[in-house]
Design a protein around this motif. Sequence first.
Motif, PDB file in Angstrom:
ATOM      1  N   MET A   1       3.306-114.481 -16.104  1.00  0.00           N
ATOM      2  CA  MET A   1       3.469-115.235 -14.865  1.00  0.00           C
ATOM      3  C   MET A   1       2.259-116.135 -14.655  1.00  0.00           C
ATOM      4  N   ASP A   2       2.508-117.400 -14.381  1.00  0.00           N
ATOM      5  CA  ASP A   2       1.423-118.347 -14.116  1.00  0.00           C
ATOM      6  C   ASP A   2       0.853-118.120 -12.723  1.00  0.00           C
ATOM      7  N   THR A   3      -0.445-118.122 -12.646  1.00  0.00           N
ATOM      8  CA  THR A   3      -1.088-118.059 -11.342  1.00  0.00           C
ATOM      9  C   THR A   3      -1.724-119.409 -11.084  1.00  0.00           C
ATOM     10  N   ILE A   4      -1.502-119.921  -9.890  1.00  0.00           N
ATOM     11  CA  ILE A   4      -2.069-121.220  -9.518  1.00  0.00           C
ATOM     12  C   ILE A   4      -3.433-120.963  -8.907  1.00  0.00           C
ATOM     13  N   LYS A   5      -4.435-121.550  -9.515  1.00  0.00           N
ATOM     14  CA  LYS A   5      -5.799-121.367  -9.016  1.00  0.00           C
ATOM     15  C   LYS A   5      -6.084-122.348  -7.889  1.00  0.00           C
ATOM     16  N   GLN A   6      -6.786-121.855  -6.913  1.00  0.00           N
ATOM     17  CA  GLN A   6      -7.258-122.699  -5.815  1.00  0.00           C
ATOM     18  C   GLN A   6      -8.465-123.483  -6.309  1.00  0.00           C
ATOM     19  N   TRP A   7      -8.554-124.746  -5.973  1.00  0.00           N
ATOM     20  CA  TRP A   7      -9.698-125.569  -6.342  1.00  0.00           C
ATOM     21  C   TRP A   7     -10.540-125.848  -5.105  1.00  0.00           C
ATOM     22  N   TYR A   8     -11.836-125.996  -5.342  1.00  0.00           N
ATOM     23  CA  TYR A   8     -12.797-126.232  -4.270  1.00  0.00           C
ATOM     24  C   TYR A   8     -13.738-127.366  -4.656  1.00  0.00           C
ATOM     25  N   VAL A   9     -14.154-128.099  -3.650  1.00  0.00           N
ATOM     26  CA  VAL A   9     -15.264-129.037  -3.791  1.00  0.00           C
ATOM     27  C   VAL A   9     -16.368-128.441  -2.937  1.00  0.00           C
ATOM     28  N   TYR A  10     -17.580-128.449  -3.450  1.00  0.00           N
ATOM     29  CA  TYR A  10     -18.662-127.786  -2.735  1.00  0.00           C
ATOM     30  C   TYR A  10     -19.907-128.668  -2.688  1.00  0.00           C
ATOM     31  N   ILE A  11     -20.715-128.418  -1.670  1.00  0.00           N
ATOM     32  CA  ILE A  11     -21.991-129.106  -1.518  1.00  0.00           C
ATOM     33  C   ILE A  11     -23.073-128.029  -1.487  1.00  0.00           C
ATOM     34  N   LEU A  12     -24.043-128.177  -2.382  1.00  0.00           N
ATOM     35  CA  LEU A  12     -25.173-127.264  -2.453  1.00  0.00           C
ATOM     36  C   LEU A  12     -26.427-127.948  -1.947  1.00  0.00           C
ATOM     37  N   GLU A  13     -27.323-127.161  -1.377  1.00  0.00           N
ATOM     38  CA  GLU A  13     -28.667-127.654  -1.093  1.00  0.00           C
ATOM     39  C   GLU A  13     -29.593-127.018  -2.116  1.00  0.00           C
ATOM     40  N   CYS A  14     -30.323-127.867  -2.817  1.00  0.00           N
ATOM     41  CA  CYS A  14     -31.259-127.396  -3.832  1.00  0.00           C
ATOM     42  C   CYS A  14     -32.598-127.049  -3.188  1.00  0.00           C
ATOM     43  N   SER A  15     -33.435-126.346  -3.928  1.00  0.00           N
ATOM     44  CA  SER A  15     -34.731-125.895  -3.403  1.00  0.00           C
ATOM     45  C   SER A  15     -35.641-127.050  -2.996  1.00  0.00           C
ATOM     46  N   ASP A  16     -35.425-128.231  -3.566  1.00  0.00           N
ATOM     47  CA  ASP A  16     -36.246-129.394  -3.201  1.00  0.00           C
ATOM     48  C   ASP A  16     -35.650-130.199  -2.049  1.00  0.00           C
ATOM     49  N   GLY A  17     -34.568-129.685  -1.432  1.00  0.00           N
ATOM     50  CA  GLY A  17     -33.967-130.348  -0.280  1.00  0.00           C
ATOM     51  C   GLY A  17     -32.889-131.364  -0.631  1.00  0.00           C
ATOM     52  N   THR A  18     -32.676-131.617  -1.907  1.00  0.00           N
ATOM     53  CA  THR A  18     -31.624-132.544  -2.303  1.00  0.00           C
ATOM     54  C   THR A  18     -30.276-131.828  -2.289  1.00  0.00           C
ATOM     55  N   LEU A  19     -29.213-132.616  -2.324  1.00  0.00           N
ATOM     56  CA  LEU A  19     -27.866-132.073  -2.314  1.00  0.00           C
ATOM     57  C   LEU A  19     -27.190-132.292  -3.658  1.00  0.00           C
ATOM     58  N   TYR A  20     -26.316-131.362  -4.006  1.00  0.00           N
ATOM     59  CA  TYR A  20     -25.518-131.468  -5.227  1.00  0.00           C
ATOM     60  C   TYR A  20     -24.070-131.204  -4.844  1.00  0.00           C
ATOM     61  N   THR A  21     -23.170-132.031  -5.332  1.00  0.00           N
ATOM     62  CA  THR A  21     -21.743-131.868  -5.070  1.00  0.00           C
ATOM     63  C   THR A  21     -21.022-131.606  -6.379  1.00  0.00           C
ATOM     64  N   GLY A  22     -20.117-130.636  -6.376  1.00  0.00           N
ATOM     65  CA  GLY A  22     -19.346-130.320  -7.570  1.00  0.00           C
ATOM     66  C   GLY A  22     -17.984-129.781  -7.199  1.00  0.00           C
ATOM     67  N   CYS A  23     -17.189-129.432  -8.215  1.00  0.00           N
ATOM     68  CA  CYS A  23     -15.888-128.830  -7.974  1.00  0.00           C
ATOM     69  C   CYS A  23     -15.671-127.687  -8.959  1.00  0.00           C
ATOM     70  N   THR A  24     -14.846-126.730  -8.548  1.00  0.00           N
ATOM     71  CA  THR A  24     -14.602-125.536  -9.354  1.00  0.00           C
ATOM     72  C   THR A  24     -13.345-124.826  -8.873  1.00  0.00           C
ATOM     73  N   ASN A  25     -12.855-123.912  -9.683  1.00  0.00           N
ATOM     74  CA  ASN A  25     -11.760-123.054  -9.230  1.00  0.00           C
ATOM     75  C   ASN A  25     -12.259-121.625  -8.987  1.00  0.00           C
ATOM     76  N   ASP A  26     -13.565-121.415  -9.094  1.00  0.00           N
ATOM     77  CA  ASP A  26     -14.167-120.109  -8.814  1.00  0.00           C
ATOM     78  C   ASP A  26     -15.554-120.350  -8.216  1.00  0.00           C
ATOM     79  N   ILE A  27     -15.592-120.501  -6.931  1.00  0.00           N
ATOM     80  CA  ILE A  27     -16.823-120.927  -6.262  1.00  0.00           C
ATOM     81  C   ILE A  27     -17.938-119.878  -6.342  1.00  0.00           C
ATOM     82  N   ASP A  28     -17.588-118.607  -6.270  1.00  0.00           N
ATOM     83  CA  ASP A  28     -18.617-117.559  -6.350  1.00  0.00           C
ATOM     84  C   ASP A  28     -19.284-117.553  -7.724  1.00  0.00           C
TER      85      ASP A  28
END
Length: 89
Positions: A1-28
């Motif tokens: 059986m196919d399982t449909i994965k949920q996709w996420y776009v996320y924004i991270l704050e890095c230790s230097d205060g900059t931001l990083y944006t990415g996407c994934t189907n497993d955010i944790d």
Amino acid sequence: MDTIKQWYVYILECSDGTLYTGCTNDIDRRLRVHNKGVGAKYTKGRTPVVLLRSFKVKNKSQALKLEFKIKQLPKKEKLSFSFEENDLI
């Protein structure tokens, strides 16, 4: 059986205060990988990173479109960005 994965776009704050944006189907898992220093070239030397925001989308195509849209924004707008799926239509 196919399982449909949920996709996420996320924004991270890095230790230097900059931001990083990415996407994934497993955010944790992706956050753990970033914090190990192997998630992305950009975040490698900027750990630890903290998840600021995440947005659920229907599929990978929408995730990539939203990721690109967010990456075009200045930092202030990224921090206040809100999203509804209709925004991608």
